[in-house]
Design an enzyme around this catalytic site. Structure first.
Site, short mmCIF file in Angstrom:
data_model
loop_
_atom_site.label_atom_id
_atom_site.label_comp_id
_atom_site.label_asym_id
_atom_site.label_seq_id
_atom_site.Cartn_x
_atom_site.Cartn_y
_atom_site.Cartn_z
N GLU A 123 -9.74 4.10 9.65
CA GLU A 123 -8.69 4.47 10.60
C GLU A 123 -9.04 5.72 11.39
OE1 GLU A 123 -5.22 6.95 8.58
OE2 GLU A 123 -5.79 5.26 7.30
N HIS A 158 -4.95 -0.77 11.28
CA HIS A 158 -4.21 0.45 10.98
C HIS A 158 -3.12 0.63 12.03
CE1 HIS A 158 -3.57 4.93 11.16
NE2 HIS A 158 -3.34 4.68 9.88
N ASN A 209 -5.83 9.54 1.67
CA ASN A 209 -5.83 10.39 2.87
C ASN A 209 -6.88 11.49 2.81
OD1 ASN A 209 -2.57 9.55 2.76
ND2 ASN A 209 -3.52 9.49 4.78
N ASP A 216 -3.96 4.80 -1.09
CA ASP A 216 -4.54 5.59 0.01
C ASP A 216 -4.50 7.06 -0.38
OD1 ASP A 216 -5.30 6.75 2.39
OD2 ASP A 216 -3.67 5.90 3.58
N LYS A 272 0.85 -1.20 0.00
CA LYS A 272 0.00 0.00 0.00
C LYS A 272 0.88 1.24 0.00
CE LYS A 272 -2.13 2.07 3.53
NZ LYS A 272 -3.00 2.23 4.70
N LYS A 316 0.75 5.89 -0.62
CA LYS A 316 -0.03 7.12 -0.70
C LYS A 316 -0.02 7.66 -2.12
CE LYS A 316 -0.03 7.07 3.89
NZ LYS A 316 -1.22 6.83 4.70
N GLU A 376 -1.80 -4.05 8.66
CA GLU A 376 -0.94 -3.00 8.11
C GLU A 376 0.43 -3.05 8.78
OE1 GLU A 376 -0.86 1.67 6.88
OE2 GLU A 376 -1.89 1.16 8.75
#
Length: 362
Positions: free
Chosen positions: A248, A298, A198, A196, A165, A167, A318
């Protein structure tokens, strides 16, 4: 087993470098500020836990809350589920989100750790689950195609990770797609890719990017919209076949219940610190099971390897280790699987010299 009484609770704070820093579309997190709770029972059993309030500015307030709330537990039987309910009931007017929830979770996890130590069992066995290896996804810290491709290749080579994973959320969709393609070239076709955002997108852009990422073989789209936008996330989940992941930033099981009832996510990943520690996680796991939603974790790898073993719809752990440099024995991963430590409790063993080096007086 007669429950021992809580004899003492000590709260410490450290602020260590996060090396390498964690980068995303919003900021760079270069420090690992941790609040550590050490609990001792009247018969000498010790439990410990930590929380990660993200910014050094929150260390003092979080430690003060944990210290003040913990003082009210001294002398009481070590009954985490009962004390969790009492602490949350007492906080109804103040509220039990934000730093209050973080402090309560630290205390809850330390209590459960001490109770498992008292029983002489790993935490997952105390919770009624067998201690089995848990599949991980390697959660990368870098940003951009070249940095992430290198880091992804290293994670596959050293951890045996079968899931990666990272960002995304660059200004141009094409740059996100270039990043996915670079990582894919580095890890091969057999490794699952997860992304991700965010909370960085709006609904039209999340749909546009989600469709493009699905075409690249991405396996989940994490936090594409603001975490509390249950209606928007539910609409996005209806429009996409790419699974929407989130959780999360849910505060407590009630927040999770609202999100799952709204159909806001296809997959979920509560955070042990924000969902309410071990007790909150158990309630969250029951909610996920009732909705038949796969549940990942998370951060907080040391707690999560136990909690996922006791989760009916457990999915992936994770692997983003923020406390490892402060531990004598960080969580071990072999062939893409996180291993439960062969010790009572969560298995946290602090490196006291490292703690002393990074200690903060709060």
């Amino acid at each position: 087993m007669t429950l021992p009484r809580i004899a003492d609770i000590r709260v410490r704070a450290v602020d260590a470098p996060l090396d390498p820093p964690l980068r995303n579309s919003l900021n760079t997190i270069g420090r690992a500020p941790l609040v550590i709770v050490d609990l001792r029972t009247a018969d000498g059993a010790a439990g410990t836990a930590y929380v990660f309030p993200y910014t050094p500015a929150a260390l003092g307030p979080t430690a003060a809350l944990a210290r003040s709330l913990g003082a009210g537990l001294v002398g009481k039987p070590l009954a985490p589920a009962t004390l969790w309910r009492e602490m949350h009931d007492a906080g109804r007017i103040l509220g039990t989100e934000g730093l209050v929830q973080i402090a309560l979770s630290a205390l809850d996890m330390a209590m459960w750790d001490a109770l498992a130590v008292t029983a002489g069992l790993p935490l997952c066995e105390l919770l009624g689950a067998e201690a089995r290896p848990v599949p991980i996804y390697a959660s990368l810290r870098g940003w951009g195609a070249s940095m992430l491709a290198e880091e992804a290749g290293r994670a596959v080579a050293t951890l045996g990770a079968r899931w990666i994973k990272f960002k995304v959320g660059q200004k141009r969709l094409e740059d996100d797609l270039d990043t996915v393609r670079a990582v894919r070239a580095a890890v091969g076709d057999e490794v699952g890719i997860l992304v991700d955002y965010n909370q960085a997108l709006d609904l039209p852009e999340a749909e546009r990017r989600g469709r493009a990422l699905e075409a690249e073989g991405v396996r989940w789209l994490e936090e594409p919209l603001p975490a509390q936008d249950d209606a928007g996330l539910a609409e996005l989940a209806r429009r996409l076949t790419l699974p929407v992941q989130g959780g999360e930033n849910w505060w407590g099981p009630a927040s999770m219940q609202r999100a799952l009832s709204a159909g806001a996510v296809d997959l979920c990943m509560p955070d042990a610190m924000k969902i309410g520690g071990v007790t909150g996680w158990q309630r969250a796991a029951a909610i996920a099971a009732a909705h038949r939603v796969p549940m990942s974790s998370h951060i907080f790898v040391e707690a999560s390897v136990h909690l996922l073993n006791a989760t009916p719809t457990a999915h992936l752990l994770e692997h983003l280790d923020v406390a490892g440099p402060l531990l004598a024995e960080p969580l071990q991963v072999k062939d893409g699987m996180a291993l439960v430590p062969d010790r009572p409790g969560m298995g946290l063993l602090w490196d006291e010299a490292a703690l002393a080096k990074h200690a903060v007086d709060v």
